[in-house]
Design a protein around this motif. Structure first.
Motif, PDB file in Angstrom:
ATOM      1  N   ASP A 263      48.499  27.966  47.950  1.00  0.00           N
ATOM      2  CA  ASP A 263      48.792  28.895  46.820  1.00  0.00           C
ATOM      3  C   ASP A 263      49.323  29.532  45.383  1.00  0.00           C
ATOM      4  OD1 ASP A 263      48.213  31.108  49.178  1.00  0.00           O
ATOM      5  OD2 ASP A 263      50.593  30.600  49.459  1.00  0.00           O
ATOM      6  N   GLN A 266      46.320  28.918  43.953  1.00  0.00           N
ATOM      7  CA  GLN A 266      45.585  29.554  43.769  1.00  0.00           C
ATOM      8  C   GLN A 266      45.207  30.970  42.922  1.00  0.00           C
ATOM      9  OE1 GLN A 266      45.496  31.990  47.742  1.00  0.00           O
ATOM     10  NE2 GLN A 266      43.218  32.995  47.241  1.00  0.00           N
ATOM     11  N   ASP A 267      46.279  31.392  42.532  1.00  0.00           N
ATOM     12  CA  ASP A 267      46.138  32.343  41.820  1.00  0.00           C
ATOM     13  C   ASP A 267      46.062  31.769  40.473  1.00  0.00           C
ATOM     14  OD1 ASP A 267      47.765  33.530  43.847  1.00  0.00           O
ATOM     15  OD2 ASP A 267      50.480  33.628  43.005  1.00  0.00           O
ATOM     16  N   ILE A 270      42.471  32.607  40.605  1.00  0.00           N
ATOM     17  CA  ILE A 270      41.888  33.975  40.463  1.00  0.00           C
ATOM     18  C   ILE A 270      41.867  34.485  38.870  1.00  0.00           C
ATOM     19  CG2 ILE A 270      42.753  35.956  41.019  1.00  0.00           C
ATOM     20  CD1 ILE A 270      43.228  34.794  44.063  1.00  0.00           C
ATOM     21  N   GLU A 271      43.887  33.503  38.492  1.00  0.00           N
ATOM     22  CA  GLU A 271      43.494  34.434  36.952  1.00  0.00           C
ATOM     23  C   GLU A 271      42.639  33.805  36.300  1.00  0.00           C
ATOM     24  OE1 GLU A 271      46.945  33.484  33.614  1.00  0.00           O
ATOM     25  OE2 GLU A 271      47.795  33.430  35.313  1.00  0.00           O
ATOM     26  N   ILE A 273      39.528  33.176  36.874  1.00  0.00           N
ATOM     27  CA  ILE A 273      37.653  33.825  36.854  1.00  0.00           C
ATOM     28  C   ILE A 273      38.501  34.834  36.698  1.00  0.00           C
ATOM     29  CG2 ILE A 273      36.981  35.011  39.200  1.00  0.00           C
ATOM     30  CD1 ILE A 273      38.006  32.552  41.070  1.00  0.00           C
ATOM     31  N   GLU A 274      39.303  35.632  36.364  1.00  0.00           N
ATOM     32  CA  GLU A 274      39.266  37.483  35.614  1.00  0.00           C
ATOM     33  C   GLU A 274      38.511  37.251  34.815  1.00  0.00           C
ATOM     34  OE1 GLU A 274      42.625  38.798  37.241  1.00  0.00           O
ATOM     35  OE2 GLU A 274      42.082  39.161  38.970  1.00  0.00           O
ATOM     36  N   ARG A 374      42.161  29.517  52.326  1.00  0.00           N
ATOM     37  CA  ARG A 374      41.808  29.949  51.367  1.00  0.00           C
ATOM     38  C   ARG A 374      42.075  29.846  49.618  1.00  0.00           C
ATOM     39  NH1 ARG A 374      46.445  32.112  54.451  1.00  0.00           N
ATOM     40  NH2 ARG A 374      48.111  31.456  52.695  1.00  0.00           N
ATOM     41  N   THR A 378      38.449  30.664  47.706  1.00  0.00           N
ATOM     42  CA  THR A 378      38.681  30.769  46.281  1.00  0.00           C
ATOM     43  C   THR A 378      37.570  30.425  45.352  1.00  0.00           C
ATOM     44  OG1 THR A 378      40.338  32.434  46.978  1.00  0.00           O
ATOM     45  CG2 THR A 378      40.234  31.513  44.438  1.00  0.00           C
ATOM     46  N   ALA A 382      34.506  30.558  43.084  1.00  0.00           N
ATOM     47  CA  ALA A 382      35.076  30.427  41.014  1.00  0.00           C
ATOM     48  C   ALA A 382      33.889  29.495  41.047  1.00  0.00           C
ATOM     49  CB  ALA A 382      36.747  29.482  41.080  1.00  0.00           C
TER      50      ALA A 382
END
Length: 423
Positions: A263, A266-267, A270-271, A273-274, A374, A378, A382
Motif C-alpha cells: 500500500d 501504491q501511494d 499514485i503521487e 502519476i499525479e 491493488r 496501479t 502508471a
C-alpha cells in the motif's frame, strides 16, 4: 544655475526611464523574491515593449500606452516590409542584387509574424510565465546541483544570443559610415516611396531602422532563451520525479513492514502519476503558447540559411555581419533541437521508471495479497498512462528535435546548391 538645471533634467529623464521599466512585468517566485534574469531575457524585457507584458497592476494609461506602442510598431514594420519588398521587386532581373535584401527581408517577415502575434496575447504569455516560475522553475537553494547543471547548459545559448546582437551592431555603425561619406541611406537595402534626404525624415528613418533591428534581435534571442530555459527546467522536473520514485521505493524496502509495504508503494506511485499528469498538462500549455512561433521559426529557417549562405558566398567582405547570424542560427537550431530530443528521451523514460521501481521485491516482502493486487493494477495504469513521450511541436508539423533540425539543415544545403547553380 545651468548645472543645477541640467542635473534636474537628467534626474527627470532617469525617473521617466524607471517609470517605464516599472510598468513591465518582472518574474517572481511564489514567495515574492525576484528571479535573476539572464542577460538575453533582461534585454528582451527592456528592449521589446511589443512582446513583453505589463505588470499586473498596470493602470489604464499604461495599458493605453502599451497598445499605442503595439499599433505604432505594427505600422513601422509594415513600412519596412514595403520598402524592402520594393527593393527586391526593382531588382528582380538580377539575382545577386535581389538576394542582397533577401536575408533582412525574411528575418523581418518572420519577426513580424512572431512578435505581433505574441504582442496581441501578452496576458496569456504573462500567465504562462507566472505558472512556469510558480510550478516548474527549479531555484538554486532547493536543488543547487540541478540548478547549476541547467545554468551550465544555458551558456552556449547565451553565446549565440551574443552572436545575434553582433550582427545588429554591424548595421548600427552604418549611420556613422554614411555620415563620413556624406550619404543619406537607410540601414538596410530599402526603397522608400518618398524622398528621405531631408534631415528630419532621414533621422526618423534611421531611428525606425535601429528600433526595428533591436526589436527583431531581442525577440529572436529572448524567445530562444525562454524556450530553452523552460525546456531545461521542465526536463529537470521529470528527472526529479523519477529520482524521487526510485528513492522512495528503496526506502520502503528497507524501512517498511511487510504488511503495509504494498500500500505504501501504491501511494508513492499514485503521487508520481499525479505529478506526471501535472507536468504533462504544463507541457501541453507550453506547446500551445509557443506552437505558432515555433512553426514560423522553423518554416523560415531553411530558406533563411540558404539565402544567408548565398550572400556570404558571393560577397564575403560585404556580408561579415551575416556570418555571425549564420553561426548563431545553426547553433540555435542544433542546441534547441538537442534540448527537444533530451525532453523526448526523459519523458519516454518515465514509464520505465515505474516498471523499474522494485515492485517485484515489494511483492516478495508484502504479506497482504489484496494490497499486492491493488499495487499491480496501479502500476499497470502508471505504465500505460506515461508511455507516450512529450514532443514539442509547431502546429504538429515541425517537432523540436535534433532529427528535425538536421533535416532542415539538409534542406537549406540543397536550396543553397540550387541557387549557386542558377547564378
Amino acid at each position: 544655475m545651468y548645472s543645477i538645471k541640467y542635473l534636474a533634467e537628467d534626474a527627470d529623464e532617469k525617473e521617466a526611464w524607471r517609470s517605464l521599466v516599472k510598468m513591465l512585468y518582472r518574474p517572481r517566485l511564489p514567495n515574492g523574491k525576484l528571479i535573476p534574469l539572464s542577460w538575453p531575457l533582461a534585454a528582451y524585457r527592456l528592449l521589446n515593449n511589443i512582446c513583453w507584458p505589463l505588470r499586473d497592476n498596470a493602470n489604464r494609461l499604461e495599458r493605453l500606452f502599451d497598445r499605442f506602442c503595439w499599433a505604432l510598431g505594427f505600422f513601422i514594420f509594415i513600412q519596412h516590409n514595403d520598402a524592402e519588398l520594393r527593393y527586391i521587386l526593382s531588382n528582380n532581373n538580377n539575382l545577386d542584387q535581389m538576394l542582397i535584401c533577401g536575408p533582412t527581408y525574411l528575418i523581418l517577415v518572420e519577426a513580424h509574424l512572431r512578435a505581433f502575434q505574441l504582442g496581441l496575447k501578452k496576458n496569456n504569455f504573462k500567465n504562462f510565465l507566472k505558472r512556469y516560475y510558480a510550478e516548474i522553475y527549479i531555484d538554486k537553494p532547493t536543488h543547487p546541483k540541478l540548478y547549476a547543471n541547467i545554468q551550465k547548459r544555458l551558456r552556449p545559448i547565451w553565446f549565440y544570443s551574443f552572436l545575434y546582437y553582433s550582427t545588429l551592431f554591424s548595421y548600427v555603425i552604418t549611420p556613422l559610415t554614411n555620415y563620413l561619406k556624406n550619404v543619406k541611406a537607410p540601414l538596410f537595402k530599402m526603397y522608400y516611396p518618398f524622398d528621405i534626404t531631408p534631415n528630419p525624415i532621414y533621422v526618423a528613418v534611421v531611428l525606425s531602422n535601429i528600433w526595428v533591428g533591436f526589436t527583431v534581435i531581442s525577440l529572436v534571442a529572448g524567445e530562444d532563451n525562454i524556450l530553452s530555459e523552460v525546456m531545461l527546467h521542465l526536463n529537470g522536473r521529470f528527472l526529479l520525479l523519477q529520482q524521487k520514485l526510485r528513492q522512495n521505493a528503496d526506502r520502503l524496502l528497507h524501512n517498511t513492514d511487510g504488511r503495509y509495504i504494498a500500500d505504501a508503494l501504491q501511494d508513492q506511485i499514485i503521487e508520481a502519476i499525479e505529478e506526471n499528469v501535472r507536468l504533462y498538462e504544463f507541457a501541453k500549455g507550453f506547446e500551445r503558447e509557443f506552437s505558432f512561433r515555433i512553426f514560423v521559426n522553423l518554416s523560415f529557417s531553411a530558406g533563411l540559411l540558404c539565402v544567408l549562405c548565398f550572400k556570404v558566398y558571393t560577397n564575403p567582405m560585404a556580408s561579415y555581419g551575416f556570418m555571425f547570424w549564420i553561426c548563431a542560427k545553426i547553433m540555435e537550431m542544433i542546441l534547441v533541437g538537442q534540448l527537444g530530443s533530451t525532453m523526448i528521451y526523459t519523458t519516454n523514460e518515465v514509464s520505465s521508471t515505474f516498471y523499474e521501481c522494485n515492485w517485484e521485491l515489494v511483492l516478495m516482502k508484502s504479506t497482504d495479497t489484496k494490497a499486492n493486487v491493488r499495487l499491480l493494477k496501479t502500476l499497470a495504469l502508471a505504465i500505460s498512462t506515461s508511455g507516450k513521450p512529450f514532443v514539442l511541436t509547431g502546429f504538429n508539423y515541425f517537432s523540436v528535435s535534433l532529427t528535425a533540425v538536421l533535416k532542415i539543415l539538409q534542406g537549406a544545403g540543397s536550396y543553397f546548391t540550387f541557387l549557386t547553380s542558377m547564378r
